[in-house]
Design an enzyme around this catalytic site. Structure first.
Site, PDB file in Angstrom:
ATOM      1  N   LEU A   1       7.913   0.796  -6.757  1.00 28.35           N
ATOM      2  CA  LEU A   1       8.317  -0.515  -6.238  1.00 28.35           C
ATOM      3  C   LEU A   1       9.279  -1.193  -7.217  1.00 28.35           C
ATOM      4  O   LEU A   1       9.024  -1.219  -8.414  1.00 28.35           O
ATOM      5  CB  LEU A   1       7.106  -1.429  -6.041  1.00 28.35           C
ATOM      6  CG  LEU A   1       6.126  -1.100  -4.922  1.00 28.35           C
ATOM      7  CD1 LEU A   1       4.998  -2.127  -4.911  1.00 28.35           C
ATOM      8  CD2 LEU A   1       6.816  -1.079  -3.574  1.00 28.35           C
TER       9      LEU A   1
ATOM     10  N   GLY B   1     -10.725   9.187  -2.696  1.00 26.95           N
ATOM     11  CA  GLY B   1      -9.854   9.532  -3.824  1.00 26.95           C
ATOM     12  C   GLY B   1      -9.044   8.349  -4.326  1.00 26.95           C
ATOM     13  O   GLY B   1      -8.080   8.511  -5.069  1.00 26.95           O
TER      14      GLY B   1
ATOM     15  N   LYS C   1      -0.573  -3.705 -16.811  1.00 29.54           N
ATOM     16  CA  LYS C   1       0.619  -4.034 -16.006  1.00 29.54           C
ATOM     17  C   LYS C   1       0.998  -5.504 -16.205  1.00 29.54           C
ATOM     18  O   LYS C   1       2.172  -5.850 -16.326  1.00 29.54           O
ATOM     19  CB  LYS C   1       0.355  -3.730 -14.531  1.00 29.54           C
ATOM     20  CG  LYS C   1       0.180  -2.242 -14.263  1.00 29.54           C
ATOM     21  CD  LYS C   1      -0.312  -1.956 -12.840  1.00 29.54           C
ATOM     22  CE  LYS C   1      -0.563  -0.461 -12.659  1.00 29.54           C
ATOM     23  NZ  LYS C   1      -1.265  -0.148 -11.399  1.00 29.54           N
TER      24      LYS C   1
END
Lengths: 384, 384
Positions: free
Chosen positions: A175, A226, A244
């Site tokens: 992104l 998962g 982040k």
């Protein structure tokens, strides 16, 4: 008529597991596309945690595409780089010699043809190597968050020549978050606030809770799909989101470290990995958290809001944790595992700039790394 | 210790009305920020539709910031560039000489220091000038859509050296749409589809209709809020959206022209500007469209959908017009005048990459232009 080659980018890749392997595949499959744009990416070396494969002559040759393809297949099958012995023209070095050979390549190429050192590993161990490479004039591209989230001095050193570093894939995979924030800053539009849901796992968990499901049930489903790490506490603790957030905060110029970020964990310390096994956490510990979470979700709902696990970066500080948000905000509307980031600035004041989409996955992360490498091409122009 | 200047970017600006004026202000106010990044933007010339102000010696000097500030004030007050006579060190040329002086600067600087020719005008007239500038090795930055939406050959010429052109602000103002699509393409991730609401005016109109308001009423309110062009048919006809769609389609490699785009107008040709005055259209014509629009909105709603005025770019073609969309899609959720773009590719297949935010305004558009200029800095590095 073929397009003349305008830029040749020599690359050394650190880490060829998931993301690194996809990156090599993308580089090989994009050859015709990049040739049309006058760009050639020359992979001069690939390292895993124990070895380095390097081209015989780093000045003029790269590892050939057949070898890179075999390398991807070997790594995919769980074999080490050394299993490729005898398959092509290259040199193989084992640690600790491998590290010094990367420095050799960085020294040799950094000040001549230039070199892009790409870190797709997941360790702190690459930091000193990359700091050396910066000193030798190399460019740096990272998918690995750790070198940017350690000591502030390390971050400062790595970004000291800001045109020579890219790290899009450290936040939201491919992104265009870092690229967009960088553009906004360059245009003199001061970014006042960033709010984001930057964990696909926690995004999924929070939107499922909204539908009335039990926390323990949702976490177990996420694990079976998962979506979580093998021990879901690695997601629920919020440290990945905090990393982040720290990268975004530092990008905005804040000289802070992990210690300065308030991180809310979704499990109490009594249920931490040092006290309870992963199995016990899933089978019994998790269930104890259902009631508390249900109450918080209901309280938010009674005020017309929803709960999201977000990072918030403002000039006054940086928080990571649960937050009540209006149902009709970009973050409140978020469903499933997409990431979303809201950026507020003078130009995006009342209504933020919103970027949303898949924020994880090897393919998408590797695509972000490759876009970063391509973005450096003007620094590697061949002189006529 | 001040940062050494690494890149000097000489700029000639065409068009110093709204966006251009804001750009000059941003350039002046960003001097300290850019100096910290080692970048200096040297404005060597500024043109309006009749004159060109140019620095005395384009090789070494620029128009000084005091003059640029006065220039912005003069343009803001509606005065021509020639009203600045005697306020600083520069040369003033009137058309048609002005044009040839721009070519002179492009010729001189294009192959020496380099030059960025910035088009913030709103005419087709700049195309030939910019094509000449490309031949001289100049870089091009556009907020003006028209040069990119004329003959395909013109587009092809302008983007022939793709690293030397930027046109972010032609689509969605400062929103990072072009930059993001370019990144995705460079990473070898093929973009299969772009769907967007790229008119703040029509975005506002469509979300108001959803609330049950009458079309004529909503258009009149939009006009009174300053959301529309003086004659709202300039928005309702869809040509502005079609130009943006064409730029995106061409960016994806489609060799098409305006003629190849299906554009749905929200008013019938009987109510066109050649048949009905703007006043009559607003006072009586518009009301005749209410019933038809109401029926379409209701029909969409009965299927759980909403109507949006969108552009759709796919490999099979390019459409601009009303489309029924799920209420809970990024486009369906759109409220007010924000722009939104959904990008579909291999990496963003089931769930698109979404970019949303303010897509108009002089400040935001100029910020996008400045970010584009800054993005060219690696091509203007001073050799040590």
């Amino acid at each position: 008529m073929p397009t003349p080659v305008k830029s040749v980018l020599p690359v050394v890749l650190l880490g060829c597991g998931g993301v690194g392997r996809y990156l090599l595949r993308h580089i090989v499959s994009c050859r015709p596309l990049h040739a049309n744009q006058g760009v050639s990416i020359r992979v001069v070396g690939v390292a895993d945690s124990s070895s380095l494969l390097v081209a015989e002559d780093v000045h003029s040759s790269g590892l050939d595409d057949a070898l890179l393809t075999n390398l991807c297949a070997a790594k995919s099958a769980g074999s080490p780089l050394s299993s490729l012995l005898g398959q092509g023209k290259y040199q193989l070095f084992q640690n600790p010699e491998a590290r010094s050979k990367v420095i050799d390549a960085a020294t040799t190429l950094g000040r001549t043809t230039g070199l892009v050192l790409v870190d797709c590993s997941a360790t702190y161990d690459t930091v000193s190597l990359m700091k050396d490479a910066v000193d030798h004039g190399c460019c740096i591209v990272l998918a690995n968050k750790k070198p940017l989230t350690g000591a502030y001095e390390d971050f400062q050193k790595l970004v000291s020549n800001f045109r020579r570093i890219r790290f899009e894939s450290t936040v939201g995979a491919g992104l265009p978050v870092i690229a967009s924030v960088t553009r906004i800053i360059a245009s003199g539009d001061p970014v006042s606030r960033i709010v984001g849901s930057l964990s696909g796992t926690l995004g999924y968990v929070m939107s499922e809770l909204e539908d009335g499901k039990r926390f323990s049930e949702v976490v177990k489903t996420a694990k079976s799909l998962g979506y979580t790490e093998p021990d879901p506490r690695d997601d629920l603790g919020g440290m990945d989101v905090a990393r982040k957030a720290l990268i975004l905060a530092r990008l905005l110029g804040q000289q802070i470290s992990m210690d300065n970020i308030n991180v809310e964990s979704l499990y109490p310390s009594e249920l931490g990995p040092d006290k309870v096994s992963s199995k016990d956490f899933l089978e019994s510990g998790l269930g104890h958290l259902d009631k508390g979470m249900e109450e918080r979700v209901k309280a938010a709902s009674s005020r017309g809001n929803v709960l999201r696990y977000v990072c918030e970066i403002e000039s006054t500080g940086c928080q990571v944790g649960l937050k009540e948000l209006p149902k009709d905000s970009a973050l409140g509307r978020l469903r499933g595992s997409d990431n979303v980031v809201e950026i507020y600035s003078r130009c995006y004041e009342s209504s933020p700039l919103v970027i949303q989409g898949a924020g994880a996955g090897n393919d998408t992360t590797a695509a972000g790394v490759l876009a970063d490498i391509m973005d450096l091409q003007d620094l590697f122009q061949k002189t006529a």
